[in-house]
Design an enzyme around this catalytic site. Structure first.
Site, mmCIF file in Angstrom:
data_model
loop_
_atom_site.group_PDB
_atom_site.id
_atom_site.type_symbol
_atom_site.label_atom_id
_atom_site.label_comp_id
_atom_site.label_asym_id
_atom_site.label_seq_id
_atom_site.Cartn_x
_atom_site.Cartn_y
_atom_site.Cartn_z
ATOM 1 N N GLU A 13 0.405 -10.931 0.161
ATOM 2 C CA GLU A 13 0.448 -11.073 1.614
ATOM 3 C C GLU A 13 -0.618 -12.050 2.104
ATOM 4 O O GLU A 13 -0.362 -12.865 2.995
ATOM 5 C CB GLU A 13 0.270 -9.694 2.268
ATOM 6 N N GLU A 52 0.500 -15.487 1.347
ATOM 7 C CA GLU A 52 1.531 -15.894 2.300
ATOM 8 C C GLU A 52 0.903 -16.266 3.647
ATOM 9 O O GLU A 52 1.267 -17.264 4.277
ATOM 10 C CB GLU A 52 2.532 -14.738 2.471
ATOM 11 N N CYS A 85 4.218 -3.386 5.104
ATOM 12 C CA CYS A 85 4.026 -2.269 4.159
ATOM 13 C C CYS A 85 4.732 -1.010 4.613
ATOM 14 O O CYS A 85 4.932 -0.091 3.835
ATOM 15 C CB CYS A 85 2.563 -1.896 4.042
ATOM 16 N N SER A 128 5.900 -10.604 6.929
ATOM 17 C CA SER A 128 5.675 -11.008 5.547
ATOM 18 C C SER A 128 6.853 -10.540 4.703
ATOM 19 O O SER A 128 7.431 -9.480 4.967
ATOM 20 C CB SER A 128 4.389 -10.347 5.043
ATOM 21 N N LYS A 147 9.325 6.616 3.441
ATOM 22 C CA LYS A 147 9.272 6.143 2.047
ATOM 23 C C LYS A 147 10.434 6.717 1.238
ATOM 24 O O LYS A 147 10.891 6.111 0.271
ATOM 25 C CB LYS A 147 7.948 6.540 1.397
ATOM 26 N N GLU A 184 13.050 4.370 2.090
ATOM 27 C CA GLU A 184 12.771 3.033 1.552
ATOM 28 C C GLU A 184 13.210 2.921 0.087
ATOM 29 O O GLU A 184 13.856 1.956 -0.310
ATOM 30 C CB GLU A 184 11.277 2.711 1.672
ATOM 31 N N GLU A 204 18.386 -2.936 -2.123
ATOM 32 C CA GLU A 204 17.694 -4.104 -2.685
ATOM 33 C C GLU A 204 16.548 -3.705 -3.608
ATOM 34 O O GLU A 204 15.998 -4.551 -4.309
ATOM 35 C CB GLU A 204 17.192 -5.029 -1.566
ATOM 36 N N CYS A 225 -1.056 5.658 8.164
ATOM 37 C CA CYS A 225 -0.498 6.610 7.190
ATOM 38 C C CYS A 225 -1.197 7.969 7.224
ATOM 39 O O CYS A 225 -0.599 8.985 6.882
ATOM 40 C CB CYS A 225 -0.590 6.040 5.777
#
Lengths: 157, 591
Positions: free
Chosen positions: B284, B287, B310, B330, B369, B372, B377, B514
């Site tokens: 990151e 980037e 994230c 990102s 999560k 996720e 993908e 979090c």
């Protein structure tokens, strides 16, 4: 699920009339229902997008108010007043007679799309209780025998 | 602040003017029971629909009982909190709520952690005098959240979180009277709705109407299967909250005991998501610097600000609500997913095992999560990079079920190589942490100079939206931070209108980041717990030998042996992702 560009444009015009103000949601839905006759899912989503509010919120309002409907009305929408005066003068029996004859429940539409049945609370004609509306036409002092006669008026047409 | 005199149960008190009876009573140590009311002080969030009527009190001179949560104290007010009339009314109210609530407490997911159960216990309910109709709804299972509306008491806390705090708008109160229920539009499943699975509804639900999808049984089954190598990663926010489930004070760091417990549970390798967080920073920050350098050199096509990526709740949010801006965040995957893809390639090779024989389990403070790891993908030939996600609460249950005496465990260390991490990775657990970690690395790479003071206090805290300008040796870098999706929405709208002048923005879906995730031990209305967890996160960072991601030796070795350099072809394939347009939940096409 599809909606034609023309109908999307109609909804946008209504929302613009109310300045895309989400506080005007009920008024927007009222006018939209007048335009389309009912508020199907896709119409609600276009309203939500235009007013920048959530679809769940729009549906919450639609499902809360009995005035709003998600099923198309019949060609001749029947409204039975079940306000206090009409109720004590037998509106429920009249309503049940309509249900029996049309074989539908409140909120439904007959298979031939001819009649739909709803109830409402007081049209301000308590002197004529019990009152039935078919479209804009008002029937007063309706009796059980009168129910079939009302339907006959429209079955002939 | 002006004070006024009031009486509660014939005792005199001085309380602040303008407070409600409930707040005033609390300030002088008088407990008034509440059920629907919710006040998260540090998050500036209050929910008082005055719906449940558990907090009713008598006020002298008033005929009816009044709800303490919504009645302002007036000078000389005489309040009765313990009269027989008050106590009986509360009992009646509670029994009426219970008359439409299942009584399967013994086998309920919230057994022992339920506000309604606690209230029934406190009120000494032994009989249910009212027998009425009961609500029955179809149970809704999404990849992360389970809805069992038979258990909903209509408090509306979830609606405040979903609509006001998060501005997600997945849930609404629908229908009327006895038929009214909290549901997505058209009573569709959560999975079809705009839900981001942030889990904040679950975090505040007083009952088991909204709970996480429980994967503990499946994980136990895999642990018992000798043909599988089961590895586990633990997110940074778990270690500062797990202790609460075992009686430790909020903010107690239990990293060593947690690692020991995971080893006792039978995981073959206990690794750290923090390792992957360092990896995330490598990608990151690279980037960011790439975009930044191009921008400073006058390239007008470059997209700024860079948004962190994230947080899966946040990713879902912009996919649903801001799909026109999906090329700004990102492309770096989240630490959880970076861990999974490296584990099932690099590590599997090192251990000499096949991908299909490796099971990757994550312990996360998060419910999103769970969703996720199920995204298409993040799988190869149908085999997901991360197989199962357990929340902090589920891990606590797993440890208790296994009969492990958590408090008496000796500290254990993470395994190598994917257990080594820096302090920069630890602070991922708090709002502001990811961007601080990125700054620590980006500064050194950009300026070619050593960063001596690694603590960026100006990026820390609990304010909803924070901004700061960091001096990159003469180049001012403007940083924005938002936590809570409602605040993310504000920043995104600024960007869309072209008003934003930030170079980089960190966004976390959950209030506090979090540490306040939907999978954490429940706060039960005490937001001080969040502050304690946040303090612990920064303490853990301070105690680390290495505090910059690019100095993590295991990460350096990973690049040397396997990935090459950040943003390399291989890194792109394994560590980056793409985003999708998920607006239009009704799948409407215009013709």
């Amino acid at each position: 699920m599809t909606i034609c560009e023309n109908n999307v444009a109609k909804i946008e015009i209504i929302c613009k009339e109310f300045n895309y103000d989400k506080g005007e949601l009920i008024n927007v839905l009222h006018k939209t229902q007048t335009t389309f006759g009912y508020l199907p899912e896709e119409v609600q989503q276009i309203v939500a997008q235009n007013l920048n509010t959530s679809l769940a919120h729009v549906y919450g309002v639609v499902s809360f108010y009995s005035f709003f409907t998600m099923t198309p009305k019949g060609k001749f929408p029947i409204n039975i007043c079940t306000g206090t005066a009409c109720y004590v003068r037998g509106a429920e029996k009249v309503l049940n007679e309509f249900k029996t004859l049309l074989k539908i429940k409140v909120g439904e539409t007959t298979k031939d799309d001819k009649f739909s049945l709803s109830n409402l609370r007081c049209v301000g004609a308590c002197g004529l209780a019990p009152v039935v509306l078919v479209g804009e036409k008002v029937y007063g002092r309706v009796t059980l025998d009168g129910v079939q006669k009302i339907l006959d008026d429209y079955n002939e047409s | 602040m002006d004070t006024i005199n009031i009486k509660i149960d014939n005792k005199n008190f001085q309380v602040a003017e303008g407070t409600t009876i409930l707040e005033a009573a609390k300030s002088v140590g008088v407990n008034i029971p509440t059920l629907c009311y919710m006040h998260l002080h540090h998050l500036n969030t209050t929910h008082k629909p005055t719906g449940c009527r558990m907090c009713v009190v008598e006020v002298a001179g008033r005929k009816n009982l009044v709800p303490a949560c919504a009645t302002e104290c007036l000078p000389g007010m005489e309040i009765k909190n313990q009269s027989i009339r008050v106590l009986n009314s509360r009992k009646t109210v509670l029994e009426l709520i219970l008359s439409d609530h299942p009584t399967d407490c013994l086998i309920c997911a919230k057994n022992g952690d339920c506000d309604l159960q606690s209230m029934a216990q406190e009120m000494g309910i032994r009989h249910l005098h009212y027998q009425g109709e009961q609500s029955h709804y179809i149970k809704d299972r999404s990849p992360a959240i389970k809805r069992d509306m038979d258990k909903c008491i209509g408090c509306g806390r979830c609606l405040t979180m979903c609509n006001d705090v998060q501005t997600v708008g997945a849930l609404s109160a629908i229908n009327r009277g006895f038929m009214s229920v909290v549901a997505p539009a058209f009573q569709m499943n959560l999975e079809e709705s705009v839900c981001t699975y942030c889990g904040q509804c679950v975090a505040v639900c007083p009952t088991a109407a909204l709970t996480e999808i429980d994967h503990t049984k499946t994980v136990i089954r895999h642990l018992a299967d000798p043909s599988k190598t089961v590895i586990v990663q633990t997110a940074p926010a778990v270690r500062v909250a797990l202790g609460e489930e075992f009686g430790y004070d909020p903010g107690t760091i239990v990293t060593g005991k947690m690692t020991a417990a995971l080893k006792d549970l039978g995981f073959d390798y206990v690794f750290d998501t923090d390792f992957a967080a360092d990896l995330t920073i490598m990608e990151e920050a690279t980037e960011l610097l790439d975009r930044l350098t191009r921008h400073l050199n006058g390239d007008t096509t470059v997209k700024l600000p860079l948004l962190t990526s994230c947080c899966p709740g946040w990713v879902s949010f912009f996919e649903h609500h801001f799909p026109d801006m999906k090329d700004i965040p990102s492309t770096a995957r989240s630490p959880q997913q970076m861990f999974g893809s490296i584990a099932k390639t690099y590590l599997a090779d090192k251990l000499g095992i096949k991908r299909k024989d490796m099971i990757v389990v994550s312990i996360m403070p998060c419910l999103a999560k769970k969703y996720e790891c199920s995204r298409d993908e993040f799988a190869t030939d149908g085999n997901p990079d991360v197989d199962f996600v357990l929340s902090t609460r589920e891990l606590a249950r797993l440890i208790k079920q296994a009969g492990i005496d958590f408090k008496s465990l000796e500290h254990a260390d993470f395994d190598k190589p994917m257990g080594e991490s820096s302090g920069a990775a630890v602070i991922f657990g708090s709002t502001g942490g990811v961007i601080e970690a990125a700054v620590r690395t980006a500064y050194e790479v950009f300026t070619n100079q050593k960063l001596h003071k690694v603590d960026f206090e100006q990026l820390r805290g609990m304010d909803w939206i924070r901004e700061s300008t960091i001096d990159f040796n003469g180049t001012p870098i403007k940083i924005g931070i938002a936590h809570g999706l409602g605040n993310a929405r504000k920043l995104l709208e600024e960007i869309r209108e072209g008003k934003s002048l930030y170079h980089a923005i960190e966004i976390m879906a959950c209030p506090g980041g979090c540490i306040g995730g939907g999978g954490q031990p429940l706060l039960h209305g005490d937001s001080n717990i969040l502050l304690a967890r946040q303090k612990a996160i920064y303490a853990e960072d301070k105690g680390k030998m290495i505090r910059k991601s690019h100095e993590n030796p295991s990460v350096k070795k990973l690049y040397e042996e396997f990935l090459g350099s950040p943003m390399s072809k291989k890194a792109h394939e394994l560590l980056h992702t793409q985003y999708f347009d998920k607006s239009n939940p009704m799948k409407i096409t215009k013709d």
